[in-house]
Enzyme design. Structure first.
Site, mmCIF file in Angstrom:
data_model
loop_
_atom_site.group_PDB
_atom_site.id
_atom_site.type_symbol
_atom_site.label_atom_id
_atom_site.label_comp_id
_atom_site.label_asym_id
_atom_site.label_seq_id
_atom_site.Cartn_x
_atom_site.Cartn_y
_atom_site.Cartn_z
ATOM 1 N N GLU A 20 33.038 48.924 31.460
ATOM 2 C CA GLU A 20 33.075 49.855 32.590
ATOM 3 C C GLU A 20 33.668 49.120 33.781
ATOM 4 O OE1 GLU A 20 29.041 50.962 33.604
ATOM 5 O OE2 GLU A 20 28.329 48.936 33.229
ATOM 6 N N LEU A 33 26.213 51.493 32.375
ATOM 7 C CA LEU A 33 25.347 52.406 33.107
ATOM 8 C C LEU A 33 25.804 53.831 32.816
ATOM 9 C CD1 LEU A 33 23.063 52.646 35.277
ATOM 10 C CD2 LEU A 33 24.919 52.918 36.933
ATOM 11 N N LYS A 91 19.811 50.623 36.443
ATOM 12 C CA LYS A 91 20.591 50.575 37.695
ATOM 13 C C LYS A 91 19.932 49.586 38.656
ATOM 14 C CE LYS A 91 23.241 53.617 40.742
ATOM 15 N NZ LYS A 91 24.552 53.102 40.311
ATOM 16 N N TYR A 125 18.213 51.204 42.273
ATOM 17 C CA TYR A 125 18.743 52.052 43.338
ATOM 18 C C TYR A 125 19.454 53.255 42.743
ATOM 19 C CZ TYR A 125 23.503 50.387 42.425
ATOM 20 O OH TYR A 125 24.713 50.107 41.829
ATOM 21 N N HIS A 134 7.427 34.267 39.950
ATOM 22 C CA HIS A 134 8.274 35.000 39.030
ATOM 23 C C HIS A 134 7.537 36.106 38.277
ATOM 24 C CE1 HIS A 134 11.090 31.796 39.855
ATOM 25 N NE2 HIS A 134 12.010 32.389 39.114
ATOM 26 N N ARG A 139 17.358 59.343 36.297
ATOM 27 C CA ARG A 139 17.805 57.975 36.024
ATOM 28 C C ARG A 139 16.988 56.963 36.824
ATOM 29 N NH1 ARG A 139 24.030 56.442 36.912
ATOM 30 N NH2 ARG A 139 23.372 56.668 39.074
ATOM 31 N N ARG A 184 5.736 34.769 46.605
ATOM 32 C CA ARG A 184 6.838 34.478 45.684
ATOM 33 C C ARG A 184 6.326 33.818 44.408
ATOM 34 N NH1 ARG A 184 11.011 31.462 43.792
ATOM 35 N NH2 ARG A 184 13.064 32.449 43.916
#
Length: 294
Positions: free
Chosen positions: A180, A205, A147, A33, A102, A52, A100
């Site tokens: 952070e 990040l 991110k 995101y 993995h 990014r 579903r």
């Protein structure tokens, strides 16, 4: 005015926005995101955020859902439909919908969602008061440079901060250094006035606000160092602050039970906040000249 969201090619009322239950973002947090700040109806550092986004997707081997130009067009339209003047644009890309399993699906189409939120600028009273942060062990994975929408450890840290009467949690490595915040980058100002923040590698990040502030500080001729700092060093710092797309530059006046400096927002921090705002709202030619002069 009702809020409007963008979901996989459609503009829909925010209350009706939904994704399929087998979207891999919902089931595996398999996505990334970006949060892009908006000042006066203008996206701030849009290209840096898209850079990014593209990098995060590449690290997860997810294709860009649209070209950069189309993403910009969609962003502008979402802002227009919501009459967004000050706040932020949220965009999320997941690997898409698939049964579903993995392992990565072979034919899933990346899913794209965009929403906005109108907020108010921080008041003078809020900035004069500053905020408190706590420290807590960093229990996240080792690819914090991506991110990712997998934010459960960050949520646990943020909740711990809220329950302690603080605004943010600084995450601490096993060696006692601060990585952070749960949703921010961490900074201190040393006794001799040097800016210090951790170098952007796989353990943090690389915040876009962080990067712009570094450029603004360099352009202003400030001493700056990218290195880890310990909790004890933060306790003894002259000033401390955090940066993020939603907080910009926010002064910290207390870390755990220890006041920072004199317990009030530092003069350098407040100058940096204004430098950042001036830097990101300057026209591109002015920013280029500032960077070249530094």
């Amino acid at each position: 005015m009702p809020r409007i969201a963008y979901v996989n090619g459609r503009f829909v009322p925010h209350r009706d926005a939904a994704v399929h239950i087998e979207d891999r973002g919902y089931q595996f947090a398999d996505g990334v995101y970006e949060v892009v700040p908006v000042f006066y109806s203008q996206l701030i550092d849009e290209d840096a955020h898209l850079d990014r986004l593209e990098r995060s997707l590449s690290e997860l081997r997810i294709a860009m859902p649209k070209s950069r130009q189309v993403l910009k067009m969609i962003s502008a339209e979402v802002m227009r439909r919501n009459q967004l003047t000050y706040g932020f644009l949220y965009m999320q890309v997941t690997r898409g919908v698939a049964p579903r399993d993995h392992k990565f699906p072979k034919a899933a189409k990346p899913a794209l969602v965009m929403t906005v939120r109108q907020t108010k600028p921080h008041t003078s009273e809020q900035l004069e008061k500053g905020i408190k942060v706590i420290t807590t062990p960093d229990i996240r994975w080792q690819r914090r440079d991506i991110k990712s929408i997998s934010l459960l450890p960050n949520c646990l840290a943020k909740q711990e901060a809220v329950e302690a009467g603080a605004a943010e949690a600084w995450l601490v490595e096993g060696d006692g250094t601060v990585s952070e915040g749960s949703a921010t980058n961490a900074w201190i100002v040393t006794a001799d006035g040097k800016l210090v923040t951790r170098k952007a590698d796989h353990l943090i990040l690389s915040g876009i606000t962080r990067l712009s502030l570094i450029e603004a500080a360099k352009a202003a001729g400030m001493e700056f160092e990218e290195r880890p700092f310990t909790v004890e060093e933060a306790y003894a710092a002259r000033e401390a602050f955090l940066t993020s797309s939603t907080n910009l530059v926010m002064p910290i006046v207390q870390i755990d039970d220890t006041p920072v400096g004199n317990g009030h927002p530092g003069m350098l921090t407040m100058r940096l906040r204004q430098l950042y705002i001036d830097y990101v709202t300057a026209d591109p030619a002015t920013r280029k000249n500032q960077e070249e002069a530094a």
